[in-house]
Design an enzyme around this catalytic site. Structure first.
Site, PDB file in Angstrom:
ATOM      1  N   GLU A 251       2.094   9.325  19.411  1.00  0.00           N
ATOM      2  CA  GLU A 251       1.663   8.078  18.772  1.00  0.00           C
ATOM      3  C   GLU A 251       0.680   8.350  17.639  1.00  0.00           C
ATOM      4  OE1 GLU A 251       1.240   4.384  20.986  1.00  0.00           O
ATOM      5  OE2 GLU A 251      -0.855   4.344  20.368  1.00  0.00           O
ATOM      6  N   ARG A 277      -1.322  -9.555 -15.142  1.00  0.00           N
ATOM      7  CA  ARG A 277      -2.451 -10.491 -15.164  1.00  0.00           C
ATOM      8  C   ARG A 277      -3.376 -10.191 -16.349  1.00  0.00           C
ATOM      9  NH1 ARG A 277      -4.467 -15.392 -13.649  1.00  0.00           N
ATOM     10  NH2 ARG A 277      -6.696 -15.291 -13.161  1.00  0.00           N
TER      11      ARG A 277
END
Ligand SMILES: Cc1cc2nc3c(=O)[nH]c(=O)nc-3n(C[C@H](O)[C@H](O)[C@H](O)COP(=O)(O)OP(=O)(O)OC[C@H]3O[C@@H](n4cnc5c(N)ncnc54)[C@H](O)[C@@H]3O)c2cc1C
Length: 388
Positions: A251, A277
Site C-alpha cells: 500500500e 487568464r
C-alpha cells in the site's frame, strides 16, 4: 540531441508506455459524476465495475485467479494513469485500498481454497474488500489493537470495534485483525480472519462523513460475538503482524502512484488556466510568482514518479523496501497537498469555488498524509532505517 519526448514516461518499456496510454484512454472515458457524488457522499458502483471489467482491481494477482499477472512497475503505471484520467479521486482511493488490503493478502497468505473462493471476484470487482485494523484507541499504534478472537469450538468468536474502515459500507469481504493470543504483544499474537459481510455479529455502521475522498465509502465496524469457522483464518494463527506488514508494504509503495497522476492533471489545468487568464493586460502565467508555483508542481510530479517507480523496481527485484516506500509515501502525499494549495492560489477565487474541482482535489489530497501511516510515522520508519 533528440527532441524532448512528449510522453513523461518515455524511459519505461514500450509495452508499459502503451499500457499507460490505454489505461489513460479508459479512465478519461469514465462517466464523470465525481462532483455530485462528492456533495452527496456517494460511491460510483458503475465506475467501480467498469474499472474491474478493464482489469484494474486484479492487476498484480496471478492470471490463474483472475488477475492480470502484472509486475509492480506496470501496476504502478496503470494506477498513475487511472489517477491522471479519472477525476473521482475517492473511487481511485477505494480501488487502491481494495487491491492492497484484500487482493494482495488473500493471494499472498490464502490457502488454495481461500484463493479460489475469493480472488476471482475481488479481481473482477464483483466483490469489494476492506481491512479492519484501526481502532478508536489504536491508530498509529496499530499493534496496540484490542479486538479479540477467542477460540470457541470449531472456530473463533470476534469482539471489538474498528474505525475509519475504507470500503466497509460496500464491502463483501472484511479482513478482520484481532488478537488471538492474550499474552501476545505488539505484532505477536494477532490473527486475520476473512469475514463475509452479513455474518451475524459483524455490524457495519453508517457511513462516516469526512473532509475529502467523500466518494470513497468509510465506516466503523463492530464485532459483537461474531463467530467465524477456523477455515476463515487467513495465514498462520498469531502471525497476523506479517499480513499487516505485507499489505502496508504494497500500500505504501503503490497507493501514491495514483497521486502522481492527480498532481499531473492539476498541473496541466494550472498551465492552461494561467495561459488563458489575463490580469493587468497580460496572462497571469507571465508573472513569475505564478509560473514558479506551476514549475514547482512539475518538480513534484517528476520527483514523485521517480520515487514511486523506484520502489516498484526494487519490489520487482526482490528488495526490502520499507524505508524507500516510507520516503515515497511521505514525499508524494505532502507534495500532493502543496500542489493543490498552490493550484487554488493560481486559480484565485475560482480555485476556491467547487465548480473548478481544485478545492475538491485539495480536500482529497489531505487524507494522503494520514492513511497508510501518517507522515510522522513515515519519518519514524525512515529515522529507524537510518539507525537513529
Ligand atoms: C482516508 C482514510 C482512510 C483510512 N482507511 C483505513 C482502513 O481502510 N482501514 C484501517 O484500519 N484504517 C484506516 N484508516 C485509519 C488510518 O490508518 C489512521 O487514521 C492512521 O493510522 C492514524 O491513526 P489515528 O487517526 O488514530 O491518529 P493518531 O495515531 O492518534 O495520531 C494523531 C497524531 O499524532 C501523531 N503521532 C502518533 N504517534 C506518533 C509517533 N510515534 N511519533 C510521531 N507522531 C505520532 C500522528 O502522526 C498524528 O499527527 C484510514 C484513515 C483515513 C484518513
Amino acid at each position: 540531441m533528440r527532441a524532448a519526448a512528449p510522453a513523461p514516461i518515455e524511459w519505461v518499456a514500450p509495452e508499459q508506455a502503451e499500457f499507460f496510454d490505454s489505461v489513460l484512454r479508459f479512465a478519461r472515458g469514465l462517466p464523470d459524476d465525481a462532483g455530485d457524488l462528492d456533495r452527496s457522499g456517494g460511491f460510483s458502483r458503475q465506475n467501480w465495475d467498469r474499472c474491474g471489467a478493464f482489469g484494474i482491481h486484479g492487476l498484480p494477482a496471478p492470471e490463474q485467479y483472475g488477475g492480470g499477472g502484472a509486475d509492480v512497475v506496470t501496476t504502478m503505471l496503470a494506477l498513475e494513469a487511472l489517477g491522471y484520467g479519472c477525476k473521482d479521486n475517492g473511487l481511485v482511493f477505494s480501488i487502491n485500498a481494495h487491491m492492497w488490503t484484500s487482493v494482495i493478502p488473500v493471494w499472498t497468505f490464502g490457502t488454495e481454497e481461500q484463493r479460489r473462493r475469493w480472488l476471482p471476484g475481488l479481481c473482477s470487482g464483483e466483490l469489494i474488500g476492506c481491512h479492519t485494523i484501526t481502532e478508536p484507541e489504536a491508530g498509529s499504534d496499530a499493534f496496540g489493537m484490542k479486538a479479540s478472537g477467542r477460540r470457541s469450538g470449531e472456530g473463533y468468536v470476534l469482539n471489538g470495534r474498528k474505525t475509519f474502515i475504507t470500503n466497509a459500507p460496500v464491502a463483501d469481504l472484511l479482513l478482520v485483525f484481532a488478537r488471538t493470543e492474550e499474552t501476545g504483544i505488539g505484532p505477536f499474537g494477532l490473527s486475520v480472519f476473512l469475514v463475509e459481510a452479513g455474518t451475524k455479529g459483524c455490524l457495519v455502521e453508517a457511513p462516516a462523513d469526512k473532509m475529502g475522498l467523500r466518494t470513497s465509502p468509510m465506516s466503523d465496524v463492530v464485532l459483537d460475538d461474531c463467530f467465524v469457522p477456523e477455515a476463515a483464518m487467513l495465514g498462520t494463527p498469531g502471525k497476523g503482524g506479517e499480513i499487516f506488514q505485507t499489505s502496508m508494504r504494497w500500500e505504501r509503495a503503490c497507493i501514491m502512484a495514483s497521486q502522481v497522476g492527480v498532481m499531473r492533471r492539476t498541473m496541466e489545468a494550472c498551465v492552461a488556466y494561467a495561459r488563458h487568464r489575463r490580469q493587468f493586460g497580460k496572462p497571469i502565467a507571465k508573472y513569475e510568482s505564478v509560473a514558479d508555483k506551476i514549475a514547482n508542481m512539475k518538480i513534484a510530479v517528476e520527483a514523485s514518479r521517480g520515487l514511486v517507480l523506484r520502489v516498484g523496481w526494487l519490489m520487482d527485484h526482490g528488495h526490502e523496501t520499507s524505508m524507500d516506500a516510507a520516503v515515497a509515501k511521505a514525499f508524494v502525499s505532502e507534495a500532493n497537498v502543496r500542489t493543490h494549495l498552490d493550484a487554488v492560489q493560481v486559480h484565485g477565487g475560482y480555485g476556491y469555488m467547487t465548480e473548478f474541482e481544485i478545492e475538491r482535489a485539495l480536500r482529497d489530497a489531505v487524507g494522503g498524509t494520514i492513511y497508510s501511516g501518517t507522515s510522522e510515522i513515515q519519518r519514524r520508519i525512515i529515522a529507524r532505517g537510518l539507525g537513529l
